[in-house]
Design a protein around this motif. Sequence first.
Motif, PDB file in Angstrom:
ATOM      1  N   GLN A  31       1.032  -1.037  -0.173  1.00 60.50           N
ATOM      2  CA  GLN A  31      -0.067   0.067   0.036  1.00 60.50           C
ATOM      3  C   GLN A  31       0.854   1.228   0.035  1.00 60.50           C
ATOM      4  O   GLN A  31       0.271   2.362  -0.092  1.00 60.50           O
ATOM      5  CB  GLN A  31      -0.909   0.079   1.092  1.00 60.50           C
ATOM      6  CG  GLN A  31      -1.957   0.992   1.396  1.00 60.50           C
ATOM      7  CD  GLN A  31      -3.042   0.812   2.284  1.00 60.50           C
ATOM      8  OE1 GLN A  31      -3.517  -0.227   2.597  1.00 60.50           O
ATOM      9  NE2 GLN A  31      -3.316   1.945   3.268  1.00 60.50           N
ATOM     10  N   ALA A 162      -8.288   2.764   0.254  1.00 66.60           N
ATOM     11  CA  ALA A 162      -7.302   1.748  -0.183  1.00 66.60           C
ATOM     12  C   ALA A 162      -8.069   0.302  -0.280  1.00 66.60           C
ATOM     13  O   ALA A 162      -8.396  -0.150   0.692  1.00 66.60           O
ATOM     14  CB  ALA A 162      -6.046   1.699   0.756  1.00 66.60           C
ATOM     15  N   ASN A 164      -8.276  -2.822  -0.533  1.00 64.12           N
ATOM     16  CA  ASN A 164      -7.271  -4.030  -0.892  1.00 64.12           C
ATOM     17  C   ASN A 164      -7.948  -5.300  -0.853  1.00 64.12           C
ATOM     18  O   ASN A 164      -7.284  -6.598  -0.274  1.00 64.12           O
ATOM     19  CB  ASN A 164      -6.115  -4.000   0.536  1.00 64.12           C
ATOM     20  CG  ASN A 164      -6.858  -4.155   1.836  1.00 64.12           C
ATOM     21  OD1 ASN A 164      -8.073  -4.715   1.922  1.00 64.12           O
ATOM     22  ND2 ASN A 164      -6.539  -3.583   2.642  1.00 64.12           N
ATOM     23  N   LYS A 198      -1.205   0.576  -7.148  1.00 63.36           N
ATOM     24  CA  LYS A 198       0.250  -0.020  -7.059  1.00 63.36           C
ATOM     25  C   LYS A 198       1.088   0.995  -8.053  1.00 63.36           C
ATOM     26  O   LYS A 198       2.365   0.784  -7.833  1.00 63.36           O
ATOM     27  CB  LYS A 198       0.167  -1.296  -7.768  1.00 63.36           C
ATOM     28  CG  LYS A 198      -0.572  -2.548  -6.963  1.00 63.36           C
ATOM     29  CD  LYS A 198      -0.560  -3.757  -7.543  1.00 63.36           C
ATOM     30  CE  LYS A 198      -0.953  -3.468  -9.286  1.00 63.36           C
ATOM     31  NZ  LYS A 198      -2.152  -3.216  -9.711  1.00 63.36           N
ATOM     32  N   LEU A 227      -5.731  -2.386  -4.650  1.00 64.88           N
ATOM     33  CA  LEU A 227      -4.470  -2.870  -4.607  1.00 64.88           C
ATOM     34  C   LEU A 227      -4.623  -4.220  -3.775  1.00 64.88           C
ATOM     35  O   LEU A 227      -5.800  -4.592  -3.541  1.00 64.88           O
ATOM     36  CB  LEU A 227      -3.407  -2.062  -3.868  1.00 64.88           C
ATOM     37  CG  LEU A 227      -4.331  -1.267  -2.662  1.00 64.88           C
ATOM     38  CD1 LEU A 227      -3.970  -1.942  -1.461  1.00 64.88           C
ATOM     39  CD2 LEU A 227      -3.422   0.143  -2.713  1.00 64.88           C
ATOM     40  N   LEU A 228      -3.619  -4.832  -3.426  1.00 63.34           N
ATOM     41  CA  LEU A 228      -3.834  -5.854  -2.259  1.00 63.34           C
ATOM     42  C   LEU A 228      -2.636  -5.846  -1.131  1.00 63.34           C
ATOM     43  O   LEU A 228      -1.413  -5.620  -1.596  1.00 63.34           O
ATOM     44  CB  LEU A 228      -3.592  -7.428  -2.986  1.00 63.34           C
ATOM     45  CG  LEU A 228      -3.667  -8.553  -2.369  1.00 63.34           C
ATOM     46  CD1 LEU A 228      -5.031  -8.762  -1.855  1.00 63.34           C
ATOM     47  CD2 LEU A 228      -3.139  -9.834  -3.139  1.00 63.34           C
ATOM     48  N   ARG A 229      -3.112  -5.849  -0.094  1.00 65.16           N
ATOM     49  CA  ARG A 229      -2.036  -5.865   1.078  1.00 65.16           C
ATOM     50  C   ARG A 229      -1.223  -7.293   0.864  1.00 65.16           C
ATOM     51  O   ARG A 229      -1.785  -8.367   0.740  1.00 65.16           O
ATOM     52  CB  ARG A 229      -2.822  -5.936   2.547  1.00 65.16           C
ATOM     53  CG  ARG A 229      -3.867  -6.684   2.836  1.00 65.16           C
ATOM     54  CD  ARG A 229      -4.348  -6.783   4.325  1.00 65.16           C
ATOM     55  NE  ARG A 229      -5.639  -7.183   4.374  1.00 65.16           N
ATOM     56  CZ  ARG A 229      -5.851  -8.531   4.741  1.00 65.16           C
ATOM     57  NH1 ARG A 229      -4.965  -9.254   4.655  1.00 65.16           N
ATOM     58  NH2 ARG A 229      -7.031  -8.656   4.928  1.00 65.16           N
ATOM     59  N   HIS A 251      -3.105  -7.765  -8.990  1.00 68.54           N
ATOM     60  CA  HIS A 251      -3.312  -6.942  -7.789  1.00 68.54           C
ATOM     61  C   HIS A 251      -2.353  -7.171  -6.880  1.00 68.54           C
ATOM     62  O   HIS A 251      -1.818  -6.482  -5.959  1.00 68.54           O
ATOM     63  CB  HIS A 251      -4.849  -7.302  -6.948  1.00 68.54           C
ATOM     64  CG  HIS A 251      -6.019  -6.805  -7.637  1.00 68.54           C
ATOM     65  ND1 HIS A 251      -6.135  -5.378  -7.933  1.00 68.54           N
ATOM     66  CD2 HIS A 251      -7.302  -7.362  -7.940  1.00 68.54           C
ATOM     67  CE1 HIS A 251      -7.190  -5.244  -8.115  1.00 68.54           C
ATOM     68  NE2 HIS A 251      -7.941  -6.170  -8.636  1.00 68.54           N
TER      69      HIS A 251
END
Length: 318
Positions: A31, A162, A164, A198, A227-229, A251
């Motif tokens: 992130q 965000a 995620n 990202k 995005l993706l944690r 992602h």
Amino acid sequence: MTAARVLEEKLASLYRAGGRIVGGVYLGKGQEAFSVALGLQLSKGRDIFAGLIRDQAGKLAFGEPMLDATRTYLGSALGPMRGRDGNIHRGRPKEGLPAMISHLGSMVSVVAGMLMSRRLQGRLGDAVGASAIGDGGTSTGAFHEGLNLAAVEKLPLIIAVANNQYAYSTPNNRQFACANLVDRAKGYGVEGYEVDGKDLLACLQVFQHAISRARAGHGPQMVVGSLLRLGGHGEHDDASYIPDTIKHSEHGRDCLQLAEECALERGWATVTELAALRESSQKEVDRALAQTSREPSPDPYKESWRALATSALVDEEK
């Protein structure tokens, strides 16, 4: 981004070692681009930035000293919270860094209230306030109430969402029915934007536009970053509920690696310079932790446990 990543890697190792950190550790890995793109374009002393558990990069970019983070994580009495609060509940409200509330949606209302207060006192000027939140936090009542107030009052509020993909372990398709979270902006008469969370350059451009719109009097701006944690909800969580197909999807790409690749492709940095940046960040983190480790913890027999807002304990009288 590099400094935040190195700091959090060290904090995670201290947490796993046991005994050094009380409470959970929540990492912003994946992130950092979205967070830093916002914090970097706000002005400490003028604007407000309410980062959450994955916004270490944004807080550093905004101007939070690294020592504030290490002192709070290790419980130093010299930290901003004097070792008296949870390791992520730190801040300096007078400098535009409100301390985070664990009921995460509440921070939207807090920042809206800070902006209203400044307006009523005649000292808002062209300042903006930014509140970070996750996809899950947008389902809370405080988020809706705070955003509705900000929209009606046309407050210069930036909502950085965000997305995620998971609210802890709850996937998007069990959280909301709209096609995209940015669609919620329309319901409040708020301007909304979607961005690849990202992509550092894309995030910088979108936040630059949103902040300029807010400063110019166009009311709240919502930015949703996909995005993706790259880990669990916290270091206590193995994220086994996230399918490998998502982890290895677009992602799941690492925003820091992507930023480094972009810098190399555009000739902004060399491999040697990037390595030196990480090495200097490592030294900065080591210095901060070494200094913090030598500092005292709160003394329960001498500490005044009055609220920090008490007049005798305000910042200038420390």
